[in-house]
Design a protein around this motif. Sequence first.
Motif, mmCIF file in Angstrom:
data_model
loop_
_atom_site.group_PDB
_atom_site.id
_atom_site.type_symbol
_atom_site.label_atom_id
_atom_site.label_comp_id
_atom_site.label_asym_id
_atom_site.label_seq_id
_atom_site.Cartn_x
_atom_site.Cartn_y
_atom_site.Cartn_z
ATOM 1 N N VAL A 75 4.948 1.098 5.419
ATOM 2 C CA VAL A 75 4.213 -0.159 5.322
ATOM 3 C C VAL A 75 4.833 -0.972 4.197
ATOM 4 O O VAL A 75 4.963 -0.487 3.075
ATOM 5 C CB VAL A 75 2.712 0.087 5.032
ATOM 6 N N THR A 76 5.240 -2.220 4.494
ATOM 7 C CA THR A 76 5.800 -3.101 3.469
ATOM 8 C C THR A 76 5.131 -4.465 3.548
ATOM 9 O O THR A 76 4.689 -4.894 4.612
ATOM 10 C CB THR A 76 7.325 -3.281 3.628
ATOM 11 N N LEU A 77 5.078 -5.130 2.392
ATOM 12 C CA LEU A 77 4.547 -6.489 2.318
ATOM 13 C C LEU A 77 5.593 -7.335 1.604
ATOM 14 O O LEU A 77 5.926 -7.083 0.455
ATOM 15 C CB LEU A 77 3.222 -6.514 1.553
ATOM 16 N N LEU A 82 3.292 -8.657 6.547
ATOM 17 C CA LEU A 82 3.050 -7.219 6.485
ATOM 18 C C LEU A 82 3.826 -6.579 7.630
ATOM 19 O O LEU A 82 3.720 -7.024 8.777
ATOM 20 C CB LEU A 82 1.549 -6.956 6.645
ATOM 21 N N PRO A 121 -0.188 -9.088 -3.636
ATOM 22 C CA PRO A 121 0.587 -7.931 -3.193
ATOM 23 C C PRO A 121 0.457 -6.714 -4.109
ATOM 24 O O PRO A 121 0.712 -5.588 -3.686
ATOM 25 C CB PRO A 121 2.025 -8.452 -3.171
ATOM 26 N N ILE A 124 -2.356 -3.970 -2.755
ATOM 27 C CA ILE A 124 -2.351 -3.417 -1.392
ATOM 28 C C ILE A 124 -2.586 -1.911 -1.410
ATOM 29 O O ILE A 124 -2.066 -1.193 -2.266
ATOM 30 C CB ILE A 124 -1.046 -3.780 -0.650
ATOM 31 N N ILE A 135 -5.220 -0.982 6.150
ATOM 32 C CA ILE A 135 -4.521 -1.596 5.022
ATOM 33 C C ILE A 135 -5.437 -2.661 4.448
ATOM 34 O O ILE A 135 -5.948 -3.511 5.180
ATOM 35 C CB ILE A 135 -3.194 -2.228 5.477
#
Length: 163
Positions: A75-77, A82, A121, A124, A135
Amino acid sequence: MNAARSIDEGRLRGSADRLRQEFDRWLEALWSQGERAMDAIGIRPDAVPVDIFERENAIVVRANVPGLSGHDLDVTLAGHMLTLKGEFPAGPGQAGETAHQTERPTGMFQRAIPLPAGVDPETIQAECRNGVLEITVSKLVREQARQIPVRSATWGEPQPPGE
């Protein structure tokens, strides 16, 4: 009667032109932005299904990822985008079996989800439980809703000082 029919045909033609222009705009977005555009308008049939909720002070994304655990997911932001990545394992097959129907997802997946502006961010958090990835990302303080008091007044009456 011919004038009324001509006006109706003109309106219909104008509506069809606007619909064609909107469709052309969508196709251009799909062509130029690829997967991000398909995710944004929800037309990727192979995408992981998600629900997005807004709470008073946070945005919550829930994704169905049956059979996966937190170790299987990335999972990346980046900014307000997202991204979920992972891989569904192939189902166990027995020697000599012939598949007649296969609907469960297998293989790699990636889903880009545009979040509303104004998220923090640094806050999260992600948790995967019973095949559902949740999330949560906090809204920035300036984006959180606040109650505005409304005074009552009668039109034409002067207001006391300080009100």
